[in-house]
Design an enzyme around this catalytic site. Structure first.
Site, PDB file in Angstrom:
ATOM      1  N   THR A  45     -17.701  11.682  -4.643  1.00 14.12           N
ATOM      2  CA  THR A  45     -16.757  10.689  -4.128  1.00 14.12           C
ATOM      3  C   THR A  45     -15.315  11.149  -4.230  1.00 14.12           C
ATOM      4  OG1 THR A  45     -18.223   8.824  -4.585  1.00 14.12           O
ATOM      5  CG2 THR A  45     -15.870   8.344  -4.479  1.00 14.12           C
ATOM      6  N   GLU A 202      -6.044 -11.331  -3.980  1.00 15.48           N
ATOM      7  CA  GLU A 202      -6.525 -11.032  -5.331  1.00 15.48           C
ATOM      8  C   GLU A 202      -6.780 -12.343  -6.065  1.00 15.48           C
ATOM      9  OE1 GLU A 202      -7.898 -10.093  -8.630  1.00 15.48           O
ATOM     10  OE2 GLU A 202      -7.465  -8.341  -7.380  1.00 15.48           O
ATOM     11  N   HIS A 439      17.813  17.660 -17.722  1.00  9.77           N
ATOM     12  CA  HIS A 439      18.655  16.771 -16.918  1.00  9.77           C
ATOM     13  C   HIS A 439      19.073  17.492 -15.643  1.00  9.77           C
ATOM     14  CE1 HIS A 439      21.774  13.823 -15.938  1.00  9.77           C
ATOM     15  NE2 HIS A 439      22.597  14.855 -15.728  1.00  9.77           N
TER      16      HIS A 439
END
Length: 462
Positions: A45, A202, A439
């Site tokens: 799958t 839902e 950063h």
């Protein structure tokens, strides 16, 4: 050789998906003589109908969104629509490349690969292609298929499963997605990017309901901003064809109409008619029951992946398959800590987490013993550059380790690697805070969140 009844393999594996092929590769690496049986395509799958193709669709949708929105970055581009044939070619090329590589890997490890539909015929054998394959141990790894509800027939026409959605030859004008879990929100996100008018239904009170409630609320806010509609807290009652589409009725009487209904309520185990119960394997609602070492109640049989009631994730299948192979090879094994497994929902924005939710932490440790901190991505330079919004939320046992990391924002799935180290190594906020994060990166937000939780915030308010 595989069909010779005199040959007895160390391990016979029924199912060549993530769990099955991981066990085969690791077992062969450890010197076991392995037979791997698969009725469809190696990779299962995840490779052919799940993780890989859905993420390809989502990335294609991301490109569509970037083309539409390019002017906000000072780039003039035109969006002329979605060529689904082209999208499918891109998706299928990705799958084909990985499939070829996996076939080569299995062959290079000298795993005996048998293509055919197998059935457990004894505690130590599998019948396939009219022959009996004998093994000292059998591993069941037959995976899962999309589920439906009583009275709701997935016909592949107007009422479809995720399998149908992956090969749809058009962009639907409108769609109802039944289910707001991982599968539902990912397809809703991709379809919205392609231009579909999407409504998610839902029955529970939040989208991605197994995630921390804060993550659910952030995703709901982002979906509202994107124009993805959703109905929460009312369960499905019925679906019926209309003149040009389908109508869904909820238990509270609300009705929704669209061109298509995608049933995305989860996946159920493939176990029926495969001889498991006949051979005495303990089962519950179709799932094979196992102990923490993936051993069934039959000493010569183990089971892994979506077939067992653990997290339905490819990387969980990998870990479980490798655990079984190592146990059979005589190595000392450690059970999988399922709370420590990274979880990512690849919608836009992404939802990623590892560890336990704040609510669960309060149940375990007591509300007065739990500290939660939210770091807003608005304070992160790279997230500003990407124009993404969201948060990193940390859940800590007071004066102790971080037990949950919950993230919402574009590319947050790429931050879950460090998050799983923090959880699984039981790191204290101060220990993470002393690490230097590059950063400007989004990963820097993980460091900033821990700086704040350690009592020395930098780019965030006290």
């Amino acid at each position: 050789m595989a069909n010779d009844a005199s040959t007895v393999f160390d391990l016979v594996i029924l199912g060549g998906g993530s769990g099955g092929y991981a066990a085969a590769l690791r077992g062969a690496q450890l010197g076991l003589d392995v037979a791997l049986i698969e009725k469809n395509k190696l990779g299962g799958t995840c490779l052919h109908n799940g993780c890989i193709p859905t993420k390809a669709l989502l990335h294609a949708g991301e490109i569509a969104d970037q083309a539409r929105e390019s002017e906000q970055f000072g780039i003039k581009a035109t969006f002329d629509g979605v060529d689904m044939a082209g999208v499918h070619k891109y998706k299928d090329d990705v799958i084909a490349g990985l499939y070829k590589g996996l076939q080569g890997l299995v062959a290079s490890r000298k795993v005996t690969y048998i293509e055919g539909e197998g059935k457990l015929s004894s505690p130590t054998s599998v019948d396939v292609n009219g022959q009996r394959v004998q093994g000292r141990h059998v591993l069941l790894a037959t995976g899962s298929v999309p589920k439906s509800l009583p009275g709701l027939e997935i016909d592949g026409n107007r009422i479809i499963s995720s399998d149908h959605a992956l090969t749809l030859d058009r962009v639907p004008k409108s769609a109802i997605v039944l289910g707001g879990g991982v599968i539902g929100v990912e397809f809703a996100s991709a379809w919205k990017s392609f231009g579909t008018d999407v409504t998610i239904v839902e029955g529970l009170k939040h989208l991605v309901p197994v995630e921390d409630e804060n993550s659910s609320k952030l995703l709901e806010r982002a979906f509202r901003k994107r124009g993805i509609n959703f109905s929460l807290g009312a369960f499905f009652e019925k679906a019926e064809y209309t003149a040009d589409g389908v109508k869904v009725t909820l238990a509270n009487g609300k009705e929704f109409e669209a061109e298509l209904l995608l049933v995305a309520i989860g996946r159920g185990p493939v176990s029926q008619g495969l001889g498991y119960e006949e051979q005495g394997v303990a089962m519950d609602r179709g799932y094979v029951l196992v102990d923490e070492y993936m051993q069934t109640n039959v000493p010569t049989i183990s089971a892994v992946g979506d077939l067992v009631p653990t997290l339905q994730l490819a990387h969980v299948g990998f870990a479980e398959g490798m655990l079984v192979a190592e146990r059979l090879a005589g190595l000392k094994t450690v059970p999988v800590d399922y709370d420590g497994v990274p979880r990512v929902t690849y919608c836009h924005p992404e939802v990623a987490s590892v560890g336990i939710t704040e609510a669960r932490a309060k149940e375990i440790y007591g509300a007065d013993k739990v500290v939660a901190l939210k770091y807003n991505l608005a304070g992160n330079g790279k997230s500003k550059i990407l124009k993404t919004a969201g948060e990193i939320k940390l859940v800590q046992v007071k004066d102790g380790a971080v037990v949950g990391v919950h993230m919402v924002g574009d590319r947050m799935g790429e931050q879950v690697g460090e998050a799983q180290l923090i959880y699984n190594w039981e790191a204290l906020p101060a220990e993470v805070a002393q690490l230097i994060h590059a950063h400007p990166t989004q990963n820097e937000a993980m460091g900033e969140a821990h700086l704040a939780l350690a009592g020395k915030p930098l780019h965030s308010h006290d």
